[in-house]
Design a protein around this motif. Structure first.
Motif, PDB file in Angstrom:
ATOM      1  N   UNK A   1     -50.463  12.139   0.938  1.00 41.11           N
ATOM      2  CA  UNK A   1     -51.135  12.707   2.110  1.00 41.11           C
ATOM      3  C   UNK A   1     -50.401  13.479   3.112  1.00 41.11           C
ATOM      4  N   UNK A   2     -48.961  13.150   3.149  1.00 42.70           N
ATOM      5  CA  UNK A   2     -48.024  13.905   3.561  1.00 42.70           C
ATOM      6  C   UNK A   2     -48.161  14.538   4.807  1.00 42.70           C
ATOM      7  N   UNK A   3     -48.099  15.714   5.013  1.00 41.48           N
ATOM      8  CA  UNK A   3     -48.378  16.662   6.276  1.00 41.48           C
ATOM      9  C   UNK A   3     -49.831  16.635   6.669  1.00 41.48           C
ATOM     10  N   UNK A   4     -50.768  16.341   5.866  1.00 40.27           N
ATOM     11  CA  UNK A   4     -52.076  16.462   6.342  1.00 40.27           C
ATOM     12  C   UNK A   4     -52.487  15.133   7.504  1.00 40.27           C
ATOM     13  N   UNK A   5     -51.490  14.246   7.407  1.00 42.72           N
ATOM     14  CA  UNK A   5     -51.530  13.419   8.665  1.00 42.72           C
ATOM     15  C   UNK A   5     -51.541  13.907  10.064  1.00 42.72           C
ATOM     16  N   UNK A   6     -50.811  14.917   9.968  1.00 38.36           N
ATOM     17  CA  UNK A   6     -50.993  15.479  11.405  1.00 38.36           C
ATOM     18  C   UNK A   6     -52.239  16.046  11.816  1.00 38.36           C
ATOM     19  N   UNK A   7     -53.239  16.222  10.920  1.00 43.80           N
ATOM     20  CA  UNK A   7     -54.705  16.743  11.149  1.00 43.80           C
ATOM     21  C   UNK A   7     -55.545  15.508  11.571  1.00 43.80           C
ATOM     22  N   UNK A   8     -54.936  14.426  11.727  1.00 45.48           N
ATOM     23  CA  UNK A   8     -55.884  13.286  12.259  1.00 45.48           C
ATOM     24  C   UNK A   8     -55.936  13.369  13.643  1.00 45.48           C
ATOM     25  N   UNK A   9     -56.926  13.675  14.445  1.00 46.50           N
ATOM     26  CA  UNK A   9     -57.081  13.822  15.931  1.00 46.50           C
ATOM     27  C   UNK A   9     -58.002  12.697  16.514  1.00 46.50           C
ATOM     28  N   UNK A  10     -57.997  11.575  15.903  1.00 43.60           N
ATOM     29  CA  UNK A  10     -58.781  10.520  16.724  1.00 43.60           C
ATOM     30  C   UNK A  10     -57.627   9.427  16.894  1.00 43.60           C
ATOM     31  N   UNK A  11     -58.080   8.681  18.043  1.00 39.25           N
ATOM     32  CA  UNK A  11     -57.301   7.647  18.671  1.00 39.25           C
ATOM     33  C   UNK A  11     -56.968   6.621  17.250  1.00 39.25           C
ATOM     34  N   UNK A  12     -55.694   6.432  17.044  1.00 37.88           N
ATOM     35  CA  UNK A  12     -55.248   5.710  15.972  1.00 37.88           C
ATOM     36  C   UNK A  12     -54.253   4.467  16.131  1.00 37.88           C
ATOM     37  N   UNK A  13     -54.408   3.024  15.540  1.00 36.01           N
ATOM     38  CA  UNK A  13     -53.612   2.352  15.851  1.00 36.01           C
ATOM     39  C   UNK A  13     -53.016   1.874  14.271  1.00 36.01           C
ATOM     40  N   UNK A  14     -51.769   2.059  14.266  1.00 34.87           N
ATOM     41  CA  UNK A  14     -51.049   1.269  13.075  1.00 34.87           C
ATOM     42  C   UNK A  14     -50.639   0.064  13.192  1.00 34.87           C
TER      43      UNK A  14
END
Length: 290
Positions: free
Chosen positions: A219-232
């Motif tokens: 997934x790499x750099x594509x993670x920067x395109x996730x634009x929803x509130x996220x909890x890890x």
């Protein structure tokens, strides 16, 4: 904390309400077995990890189902959901997206654990209008960065034999494992026995195909395109997806928050169910204020 009026007109917190009843359901085309809980509230879709099963979310379904509509799937190739043609992480994400469309689920809260986290990330990237909130639990996103021993089943010849041996041990332990209730209260030993008995029953070739895809998906750099509130979320003592990997994931997703579940290994929803639900509810409250 979500609240509703009780029969006497008083405001009751969601956690004061009785735990939700869980129902077994079947989606026909493609065949997907799933559990559902809760009649009202925002929809929550839960995806388990490799070699796991929908019942892993049992306590979460009972808890969040008080004020959410919850759906926990047997991911294709697991439980009562045949693999079919969905043998890669992107194809599995497409199956989940179609499941949501068929059930009329929009603006979902998506929860993915381990391999389910990799599926959830792909689904969020491919269908950003579908995912409203994202919870990644010990997520095997960019699995090639996991410790070398996590790839043991990929070793030529030896890996296949180890997978079959693991399943054999699970089958031998199954009579004892089946005595462990789904709502066991947490811990390490009983959840592990319960999980091993399920892995023993899955078709090994399908498991191996999905496992190979997990480590091939980057997934790499594509993670920067996730634009929803996220909890890890990360288990404190997780050795498969160490907390450092989850920290990296949270750093790569814009605005993501990170929480470590104390005393948990790789399955915090099963090992520390009450602490897990508390962390998820705290995130959902804060995300609603954005």
């Amino acid at each position: 904390m979500a609240a509703r009026n009780d029969n006497n007109g008083r405001v009751a917190l969601a956690t004061d309400l009785p735990p939700a009843a869980i129902r077994s359901c079947l989606h026909p085309h493609p065949r997907l077995a799933y559990l559902c809980a809760g009649e009202t509230g925002p929809p929550v879709v839960m995806l388990h990890g490799w070699g796991a099963f929908k019942e892993l979310w049992w306590s979460t379904l009972r808890g969040l189902g008080r004020d959410h509509r919850c759906f926990a799937l047997d991911v294709p190739g697991h439980g009562d959901s045949p693999l079919g043609g969905a043998h890669t992480i992107p194809l599995l994400a497409d199956v989940v997206a179609q499941f949501c469309a068929d059930l009329g689920l929009t603006e979902i809260i998506l929860m993915g654990h381990s391999m389910g986290g990799a599926i959830a990330a792909e689904l969020t990237l491919a269908h950003p209008d579908l995912v409203h909130r994202l919870v990644l639990v010990d997520a095997a996103v960019d699995a090639h960065l996991m410790p070398i021993y996590a790839r043991v089943y990929l070793l030529p010849q030896l890996g296949w034999g180890l997978l079959r041996l693991t399943q054999l041990i699970g089958r031998r332990a199954r009579p004892l494992s089946l005595r462990i209730p789904h709502e066991h209260g947490g811990g390490w030993i009983r959840p592990w026995l319960r999980r091993s008995s399920y892995l023993a029953m899955f078709e090994p070739e399908g498991l191996h195909r999905v496992y190979r895809s997990l480590f091939a998906t980057q997934t790499g750099d594509r993670l920067a395109q996730i634009a929803v509130p996220t909890l890890v979320l990360s288990g404190q003592f997780d050795s498969l997806v160490p907390p450092a990997n989850s920290h990296r994931l949270a750093d790569l997703i814009p605005g993501a928050s990170y929480h470590q579940v104390s005393g948990a290994l790789h399955n915090p929803m099963d090992e520390r169910p009450y602490a897990f639900e508390k962390a998820v509810r705290r995130f959902l409250r804060s995300a609603a204020d954005l």
